[in-house]
Design a protein around this motif. Structure first.
Motif, PDB file in Angstrom:
ATOM      1  N   VAL A  84       0.813  -1.226   0.000  1.00  0.00           N
ATOM      2  CA  VAL A  84       0.000   0.000   0.000  1.00  0.00           C
ATOM      3  C   VAL A  84       0.840   1.267   0.000  1.00  0.00           C
ATOM      4  O   VAL A  84       0.330   2.359  -0.278  1.00  0.00           O
ATOM      5  CB  VAL A  84      -0.957   0.038   1.211  1.00  0.00           C
ATOM      6  N   GLY A  85       2.141   1.173   0.354  1.00  0.00           N
ATOM      7  CA  GLY A  85       2.945   2.386   0.436  1.00  0.00           C
ATOM      8  C   GLY A  85       2.430   3.313   1.507  1.00  0.00           C
ATOM      9  O   GLY A  85       2.246   2.926   2.667  1.00  0.00           O
ATOM     10  N   ARG A  86       2.151   4.543   1.129  1.00  0.00           N
ATOM     11  CA  ARG A  86       1.788   5.575   2.101  1.00  0.00           C
ATOM     12  C   ARG A  86       0.350   5.470   2.603  1.00  0.00           C
ATOM     13  O   ARG A  86      -0.010   6.131   3.591  1.00  0.00           O
ATOM     14  CB  ARG A  86       2.021   6.962   1.496  1.00  0.00           C
ATOM     15  N   VAL A  87      -0.478   4.656   1.963  1.00  0.00           N
ATOM     16  CA  VAL A  87      -1.885   4.541   2.369  1.00  0.00           C
ATOM     17  C   VAL A  87      -1.973   3.540   3.516  1.00  0.00           C
ATOM     18  O   VAL A  87      -2.437   2.410   3.374  1.00  0.00           O
ATOM     19  CB  VAL A  87      -2.771   4.121   1.183  1.00  0.00           C
ATOM     20  N   SER A  88      -1.500   3.965   4.682  1.00  0.00           N
ATOM     21  CA  SER A  88      -1.413   3.077   5.828  1.00  0.00           C
ATOM     22  C   SER A  88      -1.398   3.912   7.102  1.00  0.00           C
ATOM     23  O   SER A  88      -1.666   5.123   7.065  1.00  0.00           O
ATOM     24  CB  SER A  88      -0.155   2.189   5.720  1.00  0.00           C
ATOM     25  N   GLY A 143      -5.841  10.845   2.232  1.00  0.00           N
ATOM     26  CA  GLY A 143      -6.093   9.419   2.106  1.00  0.00           C
ATOM     27  C   GLY A 143      -6.574   8.852   3.418  1.00  0.00           C
ATOM     28  O   GLY A 143      -6.133   9.271   4.494  1.00  0.00           O
ATOM     29  N   LYS A 144      -7.499   7.891   3.349  1.00  0.00           N
ATOM     30  CA  LYS A 144      -8.026   7.245   4.538  1.00  0.00           C
ATOM     31  C   LYS A 144      -7.880   5.733   4.409  1.00  0.00           C
ATOM     32  O   LYS A 144      -7.868   5.189   3.308  1.00  0.00           O
ATOM     33  CB  LYS A 144      -9.501   7.610   4.754  1.00  0.00           C
ATOM     34  N   ILE A 145      -7.740   5.088   5.543  1.00  0.00           N
ATOM     35  CA  ILE A 145      -7.654   3.630   5.562  1.00  0.00           C
ATOM     36  C   ILE A 145      -8.730   3.101   6.519  1.00  0.00           C
ATOM     37  O   ILE A 145      -9.202   3.812   7.412  1.00  0.00           O
ATOM     38  CB  ILE A 145      -6.241   3.141   5.974  1.00  0.00           C
ATOM     39  N   ALA A 151     -10.672  -1.689  20.865  1.00  0.00           N
ATOM     40  CA  ALA A 151     -11.492  -1.543  22.070  1.00  0.00           C
ATOM     41  C   ALA A 151     -12.962  -1.836  21.786  1.00  0.00           C
ATOM     42  O   ALA A 151     -13.665  -2.410  22.626  1.00  0.00           O
ATOM     43  CB  ALA A 151     -11.340  -0.123  22.629  1.00  0.00           C
ATOM     44  N   THR A 152     -13.422  -1.459  20.599  1.00  0.00           N
ATOM     45  CA  THR A 152     -14.847  -1.625  20.275  1.00  0.00           C
ATOM     46  C   THR A 152     -15.100  -2.732  19.258  1.00  0.00           C
ATOM     47  O   THR A 152     -16.228  -3.216  19.121  1.00  0.00           O
ATOM     48  CB  THR A 152     -15.423  -0.315  19.712  1.00  0.00           C
ATOM     49  N   GLY A 153     -14.051  -3.106  18.502  1.00  0.00           N
ATOM     50  CA  GLY A 153     -14.235  -4.095  17.441  1.00  0.00           C
ATOM     51  C   GLY A 153     -14.885  -3.533  16.201  1.00  0.00           C
ATOM     52  O   GLY A 153     -15.221  -4.273  15.278  1.00  0.00           O
ATOM     53  N   ARG A 154     -15.060  -2.227  16.151  1.00  0.00           N
ATOM     54  CA  ARG A 154     -15.719  -1.593  15.017  1.00  0.00           C
ATOM     55  C   ARG A 154     -14.700  -0.942  14.085  1.00  0.00           C
ATOM     56  O   ARG A 154     -13.723  -0.344  14.538  1.00  0.00           O
ATOM     57  CB  ARG A 154     -16.722  -0.533  15.489  1.00  0.00           C
ATOM     58  N   GLY A 155     -14.948  -1.049  12.789  1.00  0.00           N
ATOM     59  CA  GLY A 155     -14.062  -0.440  11.820  1.00  0.00           C
ATOM     60  C   GLY A 155     -14.518   0.949  11.417  1.00  0.00           C
ATOM     61  O   GLY A 155     -15.715   1.248  11.409  1.00  0.00           O
ATOM     62  N   GLU A 156     -13.564   1.812  11.107  1.00  0.00           N
ATOM     63  CA  GLU A 156     -13.881   3.148  10.627  1.00  0.00           C
ATOM     64  C   GLU A 156     -12.767   3.619   9.694  1.00  0.00           C
ATOM     65  O   GLU A 156     -11.660   3.085   9.711  1.00  0.00           O
ATOM     66  CB  GLU A 156     -14.037   4.122  11.794  1.00  0.00           C
ATOM     67  N   MET A 157     -13.082   4.601   8.855  1.00  0.00           N
ATOM     68  CA  MET A 157     -12.100   5.180   7.963  1.00  0.00           C
ATOM     69  C   MET A 157     -11.349   6.277   8.710  1.00  0.00           C
ATOM     70  O   MET A 157     -11.969   7.209   9.246  1.00  0.00           O
ATOM     71  CB  MET A 157     -12.777   5.748   6.721  1.00  0.00           C
ATOM     72  N   ILE A 158     -10.023   6.173   8.778  1.00  0.00           N
ATOM     73  CA  ILE A 158      -9.208   7.158   9.477  1.00  0.00           C
ATOM     74  C   ILE A 158      -8.137   7.695   8.535  1.00  0.00           C
ATOM     75  O   ILE A 158      -7.782   7.064   7.539  1.00  0.00           O
ATOM     76  CB  ILE A 158      -8.566   6.584  10.756  1.00  0.00           C
ATOM     77  N   ASP A 159      -7.607   8.875   8.863  1.00  0.00           N
ATOM     78  CA  ASP A 159      -6.616   9.529   8.003  1.00  0.00           C
ATOM     79  C   ASP A 159      -5.283   8.792   8.029  1.00  0.00           C
ATOM     80  O   ASP A 159      -4.881   8.206   9.046  1.00  0.00           O
ATOM     81  CB  ASP A 159      -6.387  10.966   8.465  1.00  0.00           C
ATOM     82  N   SER A 160      -4.585   8.848   6.892  1.00  0.00           N
ATOM     83  CA  SER A 160      -3.208   8.356   6.817  1.00  0.00           C
ATOM     84  C   SER A 160      -2.261   9.519   7.071  1.00  0.00           C
ATOM     85  O   SER A 160      -2.490  10.628   6.589  1.00  0.00           O
ATOM     86  CB  SER A 160      -2.922   7.776   5.430  1.00  0.00           C
ATOM     87  N   PRO A 161      -1.176   9.308   7.805  1.00  0.00           N
ATOM     88  CA  PRO A 161      -0.227  10.393   8.068  1.00  0.00           C
ATOM     89  C   PRO A 161       0.723  10.597   6.883  1.00  0.00           C
ATOM     90  O   PRO A 161       0.762   9.801   5.947  1.00  0.00           O
ATOM     91  CB  PRO A 161       0.540   9.893   9.291  1.00  0.00           C
TER      92      PRO A 161
END
Length: 364
Positions: free
Chosen positions: A104-108, A128-130, A136-146
């Motif tokens: 994935v390179g930088r998309v991480s 970019g978001k991953i 803690a919750t077991g739930r997935g979400e889209m978060i920013d890549s640094p």
């Protein structure tokens, strides 16, 4: 009149009676820990074995190549054994399957790399978001890549070696071939574009230099498993994730010339599939076909009308369908008989168990 979609074609080491490919789709259902493919994955792919060819979900070639939760790898012994379950199940149903090899390179995110930054050709910020699961919750979400860190030369050569080993692992796991993921803003794509690659060494700057990573990578993989079992996916019209490079189309055309000389199994062109995406023009399709006489697969919101158009004009030889295969495991039969297509549940696309994955039923 018979649709060209239902004429025979040679793909994946066999003659297929139609030209419908199952596109690679991330479903994030590998066994944890270890990102290991499992029996549930085998059921899912076997259900869709009527495709002329299945391209597996993107599969990281190393732990460094990971960018999303629960995506499978193909670098450990356990992962290879898990993929063997998948290929055996597909072959038992008469199908063919290629492994899509991925970095994935930088998309991480650092959480996947013990706090270390993701890597890329250049240390450039981007949008970019991953998809990441909160432990803690077991739930997935889209978060920013640094912002990533730039790769050193020796690290680049190490990644190429990772792809070569992954290709060998794929063949050992029973795959019919491998598709290098060179699209959608991931590492290979990042090297190709001026918007993500501002290196000043032999891997950046000129078009020739930006193509070097792709060419060295393809050369190593073909040397390992053979050109007839090596393919690549490219995304000429991608603009998302900071990838709107003004030089990408001529760069892709030069890549296609190289791929023609290598005589790879196929080139897979993914078209931008959001609603207001730029249209792929015939002015681009024609020079692609002029430069590449081998098999071309296209993907991107194709319906029967668009499919017939692209096949009749010779711009492609097969068409890949992604999300229609999620809820329609018997998609080729449904399209052949003009039967209605079932809708998928978007809430079950990423992560979870059998629900929304293996419980979609074929038409009776």
């Amino acid at each position: 009149m018979t649709s060209p979609l239902f004429s025979s074609v040679h793909i994946g080491g066999r003659e297929a009676s139609h030209r419908i490919v199952m596109a690679p789709m991330t479903r994030a259902r590998s066994t944890q820990p270890g990102d290991v493919p499992n029996a549930m994955n085998a059921r899912y792919y076997a259900q869709r074995a009527s495709a002329a060819l299945i391209v597996s979900e993107a599969t990281q070639v190393s732990s460094q190549g990971k960018g999303y939760s629960f995506t499978p790898g193909i670098y450990s012994r356990e992962q290879v054994a898990g993929w063997r379950l998948v290929t055996q199940a597909v072959h038992a149903k008469g199908g063919r399957i290629f492994a899509q090899l991925w970095h994935v390179g930088r998309v991480s995110h650092p959480d996947f790399h013990n706090g270390e930054l993701p890597v890329a050709p250049s240390a450039l910020p981007f949008e970019g978001k991953i998809w990441k699961v909160d432990p803690a919750t077991g739930r997935g979400e889209m978060i920013d890549s640094p912002t990533p860190r730039a790769l050193e030369r020796d690290e680049i050569r190490g990644i190429i070696a990772d792809f070569r080993r992954a290709a060998r692992n794929a063949i050992d796991a029973g795959f019919d071939g491998v598709e290098i993921h060179g699209a959608n803003g991931y590492l290979v794509d990042q090297f190709l574009r001026t918007t993500s690659n501002v290196r000043t060494d032999e891997y950046g700057g000129s078009r020739k230099n930006r193509l070097r990573f792709l060419e060295e990578l393809v050369s190593e993989v073909t040397a390992e498993v053979g050109a007839n079992r090596t393919a690549i996916r490219l995304a000429p019209f991608l603009t998302a994730r900071g990838m709107a490079c003004p030089d990408i189309l001529p760069t892709i055309l030069e890549a296609v010339e190289f791929l023609q000389a290598k005589q790879v199994a196929y080139v897979h062109l993914v078209e931008a599939d959001w609603d207001d995406a730029p249209q792929v023009t015939e002015e681009f399709r024609k020079p692609v076909r002029a430069r590449f006489s081998g098999t071309i697969i296209v993907a991107g919101k194709y319906d029967i009308e668009r499919t017939n158009w692209v096949l009749e004009r010779g711009y492609a030889d097969l068409v890949a369908f992604g999300r229609p295969f999620v809820a329609n495991p018997d998609l080729p039969a449904r399209l052949a008989q003009r039967l209605p297509l079932a809708d998928f549940d978007p809430a079950t696309l990423f992560g979870g168990q059998d629900h929304g994955y293996t419980d979609y039923q074929p038409m009776q």
